[in-house]
Design an enzyme around this catalytic site. Structure first.
Site, PDB file in Angstrom:
ATOM      1  N   SER A   7     -11.053  -0.224   9.055  1.00  0.00           N
ATOM      2  CA  SER A   7     -11.119  -1.368   8.379  1.00  0.00           C
ATOM      3  C   SER A   7     -11.121  -0.956   6.932  1.00  0.00           C
ATOM      4  O   SER A   7     -10.577  -0.106   6.263  1.00  0.00           O
ATOM      5  CB  SER A   7     -12.039  -2.608   8.930  1.00  0.00           C
ATOM      6  OG  SER A   7     -11.779  -3.709   8.148  1.00  0.00           O
ATOM      7  N   LEU A   8     -12.393  -1.627   6.166  1.00  0.00           N
ATOM      8  CA  LEU A   8     -12.488  -1.030   4.833  1.00  0.00           C
ATOM      9  C   LEU A   8     -12.825   0.334   4.798  1.00  0.00           C
ATOM     10  O   LEU A   8     -12.600   1.007   3.691  1.00  0.00           O
ATOM     11  CB  LEU A   8     -13.791  -1.809   4.239  1.00  0.00           C
ATOM     12  CG  LEU A   8     -13.449  -3.227   3.440  1.00  0.00           C
ATOM     13  CD1 LEU A   8     -14.944  -3.779   3.198  1.00  0.00           C
ATOM     14  CD2 LEU A   8     -12.604  -3.011   2.620  1.00  0.00           C
ATOM     15  N   ASP A  66      -3.174   6.099   1.245  1.00  0.00           N
ATOM     16  CA  ASP A  66      -1.850   6.454   1.305  1.00  0.00           C
ATOM     17  C   ASP A  66      -1.765   7.902   1.737  1.00  0.00           C
ATOM     18  O   ASP A  66      -2.714   8.788   1.683  1.00  0.00           O
ATOM     19  CB  ASP A  66      -1.054   6.247  -0.203  1.00  0.00           C
ATOM     20  CG  ASP A  66      -1.367   7.306  -1.297  1.00  0.00           C
ATOM     21  OD1 ASP A  66      -2.552   7.640  -1.483  1.00  0.00           O
ATOM     22  OD2 ASP A  66      -0.480   7.933  -1.639  1.00  0.00           O
ATOM     23  N   PHE A 100     -16.357  -3.867   6.964  1.00  0.00           N
ATOM     24  CA  PHE A 100     -16.918  -5.109   6.431  1.00  0.00           C
ATOM     25  C   PHE A 100     -17.846  -5.590   7.600  1.00  0.00           C
ATOM     26  O   PHE A 100     -17.605  -5.571   8.685  1.00  0.00           O
ATOM     27  CB  PHE A 100     -15.862  -6.201   6.145  1.00  0.00           C
ATOM     28  CG  PHE A 100     -16.294  -7.075   5.533  1.00  0.00           C
ATOM     29  CD1 PHE A 100     -17.282  -7.205   4.713  1.00  0.00           C
ATOM     30  CD2 PHE A 100     -16.006  -8.556   5.985  1.00  0.00           C
ATOM     31  CE1 PHE A 100     -17.584  -8.368   3.854  1.00  0.00           C
ATOM     32  CE2 PHE A 100     -16.259  -9.749   5.205  1.00  0.00           C
ATOM     33  CZ  PHE A 100     -17.357  -9.484   4.149  1.00  0.00           C
ATOM     34  N   HIS A 154      -8.514  -6.516  15.773  1.00  0.00           N
ATOM     35  CA  HIS A 154      -8.901  -5.840  14.550  1.00  0.00           C
ATOM     36  C   HIS A 154      -9.663  -4.511  15.224  1.00  0.00           C
ATOM     37  O   HIS A 154      -9.574  -3.474  14.598  1.00  0.00           O
ATOM     38  CB  HIS A 154      -9.507  -6.357  13.707  1.00  0.00           C
ATOM     39  CG  HIS A 154      -9.921  -5.873  12.380  1.00  0.00           C
ATOM     40  ND1 HIS A 154      -9.155  -5.141  11.858  1.00  0.00           N
ATOM     41  CD2 HIS A 154     -11.054  -5.650  11.507  1.00  0.00           C
ATOM     42  CE1 HIS A 154      -9.413  -4.265  10.491  1.00  0.00           C
ATOM     43  NE2 HIS A 154     -10.697  -4.667  10.553  1.00  0.00           N
ATOM     44  N   ASP A 167      -3.720  10.991   0.217  1.00  0.00           N
ATOM     45  CA  ASP A 167      -4.992  11.151   0.216  1.00  0.00           C
ATOM     46  C   ASP A 167      -5.652  12.271   0.973  1.00  0.00           C
ATOM     47  O   ASP A 167      -6.752  12.703   0.864  1.00  0.00           O
ATOM     48  CB  ASP A 167      -5.753   9.667   0.725  1.00  0.00           C
ATOM     49  CG  ASP A 167      -5.462   8.691  -0.320  1.00  0.00           C
ATOM     50  OD1 ASP A 167      -5.582   9.062  -1.666  1.00  0.00           O
ATOM     51  OD2 ASP A 167      -5.602   7.644   0.023  1.00  0.00           O
ATOM     52  N   ARG A 188      -5.675   2.220  -2.601  1.00  0.00           N
ATOM     53  CA  ARG A 188      -5.860   2.027  -0.900  1.00  0.00           C
ATOM     54  C   ARG A 188      -5.349   3.375  -0.452  1.00  0.00           C
ATOM     55  O   ARG A 188      -5.152   4.308  -1.045  1.00  0.00           O
ATOM     56  CB  ARG A 188      -4.573   0.983  -0.842  1.00  0.00           C
ATOM     57  CG  ARG A 188      -3.316   1.279  -1.138  1.00  0.00           C
ATOM     58  CD  ARG A 188      -2.143   0.635  -0.495  1.00  0.00           C
ATOM     59  NE  ARG A 188      -0.892   0.936  -1.033  1.00  0.00           N
ATOM     60  CZ  ARG A 188      -0.143   2.038  -0.850  1.00  0.00           C
ATOM     61  NH1 ARG A 188      -0.190   2.645   0.257  1.00  0.00           N
ATOM     62  NH2 ARG A 188       0.936   2.013  -1.387  1.00  0.00           N
ATOM     63  N   ASP A 245      -6.818   0.727  11.796  1.00  0.00           N
ATOM     64  CA  ASP A 245      -6.347  -0.642  11.326  1.00  0.00           C
ATOM     65  C   ASP A 245      -7.046  -0.927   9.835  1.00  0.00           C
ATOM     66  O   ASP A 245      -7.902  -1.837   9.667  1.00  0.00           O
ATOM     67  CB  ASP A 245      -6.944  -1.809  12.090  1.00  0.00           C
ATOM     68  CG  ASP A 245      -6.109  -2.962  12.152  1.00  0.00           C
ATOM     69  OD1 ASP A 245      -4.876  -3.004  11.649  1.00  0.00           O
ATOM     70  OD2 ASP A 245      -6.640  -4.263  12.394  1.00  0.00           O
TER      71      ASP A 245
END
Lengths: 471, 114
Positions: free
Chosen positions: A172-173, A211, A97, A282, A214, A209, A195
């Protein structure tokens, strides 16, 4: 009038109507039905933007062009004209992000990996899609994940690169972006989640999300795991990989609690300092990862169920029954037991670069002229130099007593040759007490090797006492 | 209307302040500074070394370990290399010139160990 306003606001919050769907060429369709929205974790429905609007750029670095990137796209001809080679491994690095793909950390990470491995390193830039509302960015990653998956399929068809040799590193994202790419690419080699973002993902179904399903291997570094409300922790606490690392407990990182001016006026510049001011914990995840590329031994993770057990020393040292993986780049050297996932590992890091640390258990038996308050410190000396002095105990020092502490030292001294002991009074004592260490046992975390040192005599405060080996 | 918003905002701020995680170690703004924090004098630092390399602002830094380069203690308050840890002596030449420009450097050595 009021009704209209409330209606407008509601529309703004709910976004597009439920049940809507958009389709893009080569990527397929994206709906906003459950579980993509309409759940407690994801209340606001948004459709991902078009690939044109997100404007993803793939910046390729190889050993042939370490300083200047080549921009490639999901087009076999463009890839063929670049320095990309199907015979080499490929790594994608993607930001999260607000961030951008030509930010220093991504380029530096590529350069570091290229210094140890000959790979195709691709920084994925999607700043046009990340600099918007969080809810929108959290949905834009679905399109980006599909684009990455599409590019991997081109690698496979036109350049004979098996998805097994592809690694996606996402911050992050970006970690969930990697998850989406992995879901669409059966047999993807590895995903590293730095993170992974918490809001809109923690507690969501695995479809949404990151996991372990993937990729063949999923490793995660948690560095900001406190809840979003009220602590503003941006990262997930939930374990979502095969290996989940919680450096410094995963919640608050050392070096991140500086006062505001010291934080912003950073050694790496005002920009880096401002980034750290906003999201220091982060951002630590990718700094640890970068540091681990050249120095795997300094990031040894100890298998543990929670932080309290790690701190109390119950998860020390590494054993053959609970081996220690390296956190970061070299985590893939670890043999994951069949079917095992969400294995948790704990370790401590430094508060600034270099972040690498080496864990030892120090057991000290002291002798002295009388019971006295004070503290004592120990420094380790090995064939590869010596460490700083580490405080082992502070309080009442009683002769004959044994004290024990786990320390994370800043330097790998290798085989220990001797240790030094020093003690100090907290207050002035005219009786001039003396203390000394009779025995110091040092146990190395990585291989359980113990070193035993013996000392005789007692010394005045602030005088170093050298203890030599007595195996 | 305005007042309600203000009250809500203040409640939120109060909540945020009340729920900030307590740090176990005391943290200072001017004294008792941690490593990495900006300083102007070594007395401000927990480590008692306010270190500045040539081009950056001085920050608190850990003291020099055995066998590392160090500065001898000076009245300047800041150091180009940190002073030594407990029990160690900064072994090196001392000169008046060096003490004026704060460059009396040496190597930390243990006076009791051959």
């Amino acid at each position: 009038m009021w009704l209209l306003l409330i209606g407008g606001l509601l529309h703004c919050f709910i976004g597009a109507v439920y049940g809507a769907e958009v389709c893009y060429e080569n990527l397929g369709c994206f709906s906003n039905e459950k579980p993509w929205s309409g759940t407690t974790e994801r209340p606001i429905a948004r459709l991902p933007w078009s690939p044109e609007k997100i404007n993803a750029r793939f910046l390729l670095f190889t050993r042939q062009n370490i300083d200047l990137y080549q921009e490639i796209s999901t087009n076999a001809d463009v890839i063929a004209r670049s320095n990309y080679k199907g015979s080499r491994k490929t790594s994608f690095i993607t930001h999260g992000f607000i961030d951008k793909g030509d930010e220093n950390w991504l380029l530096d990470m590529c350069k570091l990996i290229l210094s140890v491995e000959d790979i195709n390193c691709i920084c994925l830039d999607w700043k046009s899609g990340s600099r918007t509302l969080y809810t929108q960015a959290a949905n834009n990653i679905r399109v980006l994940g599909a684009q990455v998956a599409y590019m991997i399929s081109i690698f496979k068809e036109s350049f004979q690169q098996s998805p097994e040799n592809v690694h996606i590193i996402g911050h992050s994202l970006g970690s969930h972006l990697a998850a989406e790419a992995g879901r669409r690419t059966p047999g993807l080699g590895r995903i590293t989640g730095l993170d992974p973002a918490e809001p809109y993902f923690q507690g969501c179904p695995t479809l949404v999300r990151l996991d372990p399903s993937d990729a063949l291997f999923v490793d995660v570094i948690h560095s900001d795991a406190l809840p979003m409300i009220p602590y503003l922790g941006f990262g997930m606490s939930q374990a979502v990989g095969h290996l989940d690392f919680y450096p410094n407990g995963g919640e608050s990182m050392p070096g991140c609690e500086k006062n505001i001016i010291s934080q912003i006026v950073d050694i790496d510049g005002i920009w880096e300092g401002t980034r750290d001011f906003v999201a220091c914990n982060h951002l630590r995840s990718y700094k640890y990862y970068s540091d681990s590329i050249l120095n795997p031994e300094g990031f040894l993770g100890y298998s543990c169920t929670n932080e309290a057990m790690f701190v109390s020393g119950q998860c020390f040292p590494c054993t053959s029954s609970s081996p220690c993986p390296f956190m970061g780049h070299h985590a893939d050297k670890f043999k994951v037991p069949n079917g095992a996932e969400k294995l948790k590992f704990y370790l401590n890091t430094g508060d600034s670069r270099p972040f690498s640390r080496y864990r030892y258990r120090v057991t000290v038996t002291i002798d002295g002229s009388r019971t006295n308050t004070g503290y004592f410190k120990v420094a380790l000396y090995g064939v590869n130099g010596n460490t700083r002095q580490y405080e082992i105990y502070k309080g009442t020092l009683s002769p004959g007593k044994t004290y024990e502490l786990l320390i994370d030292v800043e330097k790998e001294v290798d085989e220990l040759t001797h240790v030094k002991f020093i003690w100090n009074n907290n207050v002035l004592n005219p009786l001039l007490p003396k203390f000394g260490a009779t025995q110091i046992i040092v146990e190395r975390g990585r291989d359980r090797k113990t070193f035993k040192f013996c000392g005789n005599g007692i010394v005045r405060e602030n005088v170093l006492q050298t203890l030599s080996s007595c195996q | 209307m305005m007042r309600t918003v203000l009250v809500i905002a203040m409640c939120l701020v109060a909540l945020a302040l009340a729920t900030t995680p307590e740090t176990s170690e005391e943290k200072g703004l001017f004294f008792n500074l941690n490593n990495g924090e900006l300083c102007v004098n070594s007395v401000q630092c927990k480590s008692s070394c306010c270190h500045h390399s040539d081009d950056y602002l001085p920050r608190c830094a850990p003291r020099a370990a055995d066998n590392e380069i160090c500065s001898k203690k000076s009245l300047y308050g800041t150091y180009y290399y940190c002073i030594c840890e407990d029990g160690l002596k900064c072994e090196g030449d001392w000169s008046i010139g060096g003490s004026i420009v704060n460059t009396n450097f040496g190597i930390c050595t243990d006076p009791h160990h051959a």
